[in-house]
Write an enzyme that holds these catalytic residues in place. Structure first.
Site, PDB file in Angstrom:
ATOM      1  N   ASP A  91       0.339  -1.335  -0.026  1.00  0.00           N
ATOM      2  CA  ASP A  91      -0.264  -0.103  -0.084  1.00  0.00           C
ATOM      3  C   ASP A  91       0.764   1.250  -0.061  1.00  0.00           C
ATOM      4  OD1 ASP A  91      -2.194  -2.097   0.105  1.00  0.00           O
ATOM      5  OD2 ASP A  91      -2.596  -1.485   1.845  1.00  0.00           O
TER       6      ASP A  91
ATOM      7  N   LYS B 148      -6.410  -5.105  -3.446  1.00  0.00           N
ATOM      8  CA  LYS B 148      -7.140  -5.671  -1.480  1.00  0.00           C
ATOM      9  C   LYS B 148      -8.242  -4.853  -1.396  1.00  0.00           C
ATOM     10  CE  LYS B 148      -3.230  -4.187   1.265  1.00  0.00           C
ATOM     11  NZ  LYS B 148      -3.834  -3.333   2.119  1.00  0.00           N
TER      12      LYS B 148
ATOM     13  N   CYS C 293      -2.477  -3.006   7.990  1.00  0.00           N
ATOM     14  CA  CYS C 293      -2.388  -3.950   6.813  1.00  0.00           C
ATOM     15  C   CYS C 293      -0.459  -4.637   7.052  1.00  0.00           C
ATOM     16  CB  CYS C 293      -2.463  -3.164   5.087  1.00  0.00           C
ATOM     17  SG  CYS C 293      -3.559  -2.306   4.932  1.00  0.00           S
TER      18      CYS C 293
HETATM   19  C1  C5J Z   1      -3.251   0.706   4.968  1.00  0.00           C
HETATM   20  C2  C5J Z   1      -4.842   2.161   6.821  1.00  0.00           C
HETATM   21  N1  C5J Z   1      -2.521   0.075   4.228  1.00  0.00           N
HETATM   22  N2  C5J Z   1      -4.712   1.627   8.065  1.00  0.00           N
HETATM   23  N3  C5J Z   1      -4.488   0.848   5.362  1.00  0.00           N
HETATM   24  O1  C5J Z   1      -2.102   0.023   6.262  1.00  0.00           O
HETATM   25  O2  C5J Z   1      -5.894   1.692   7.013  1.00  0.00           O
END
Ligand code: C5J
Length: 222
Positions: free
Chosen positions: A26, A130, A163
């Site tokens: 991400d 995702k 994540c």
């Molecule tokens: C991730 C989030 N990528 N913090 N998402 O950690 O909502």
């Protein structure tokens, strides 16, 4: 051939680069850049960009060793039909699907949802969209890893306690050995960052291992 990271925590981590995948979680504008979802939620996004040079070096090294590279993006369909209400209604006055300075927040195809320029996937690398925190949830990640004969994972990206950690736990339950390079992951919360890394390595690597990117690169180069 086995590669060993002697200085990994809680003890040395051994992996075969040919059956190891690098998963970059991400690294999207919505989480990393000012004006994105992360900042709109009230967070200081500076720790996110601090890891970019380390990630670039690690990616370069893994590319050189022909390792499988997977880049994930968290996000949803434009009609939000794949976003549960429990996720859609959470946020500090900023919600998924709303218009922000970089387009609709965490919606696929929007500018903010895409990868930051510094870490764009190269041709042939896998992009995994995702809908959840866990990269295995409602994706074909497990099928890809099985088809490619992957046994170990290097997991990095953001955020450490959301994540990254969720994916590490899901990977561990599926039998993968994994290592998290500590300077290639970041959190908006300093204490969550450290606690998560401690949770991963506790009780004799209950989830996995932690090392530095330098130690990982050195092990691959040696
Ligand atoms: C991730 C989030 N990528 N913090 N998402 O950690 O909502």
């Amino acid at each position: 051939m086995q590669t060993v990271i002697d200085n990994a925590k809680p003890f040395s981590f051994s992996f075969d680069p040919q059956s190891t995948a690098l998963i970059v979680i991400d690294m999207q504008r919505d989480f990393v850049l000012k004006g994105g979802f992360g900042e709109a939620l009230g967070n200081n996004v500076e720790p996110m960009s601090a890891i970019i040079p380390n990630l670039q070096k690690l990616l370069e090294c893994c590319r050189k060793h022909n390792m499988l590279i997977i880049h994930t993006r968290e996000g949803h369909r434009a009609d939000l039909s794949d976003c549960p209400k429990a996720k859609l209604t959470r946020g500090n006055k900023t919600f998924i699907g709303e218009m922000g300075p970089m387009g609709r927040i965490l919606v696929r195809g929007e500018y903010g949802h895409d990868f930051i320029d510094e870490l764009r996937p190269k041709e042939g690398e896998i992009v995994l969209d995702k809908p959840g925190k866990d990269a295995f949830y409602a994706t074909d990640l497990e099928l890809i890893l099985q088809n490619k004969g992957i046994k170990s994972l290097i997991v990095c990206g953001v955020t450490t306690e959301v994540c990254v950690q969720t994916t590490c736990r899901a990977a561990n339950d599926r039998g993968y050995e994994l290592v998290v390079p500590s300077d290639c992951t970041a959190s908006y919360f300093k204490e969550f960052y450290q606690t998560t890394l401690d949770m991963i390595t506790a009780q004799g690597a209950i989830i996995g291992w932690v090392c530095t990117s330098n130690d990982l690169i050195k092990a691959l180069e040696d």
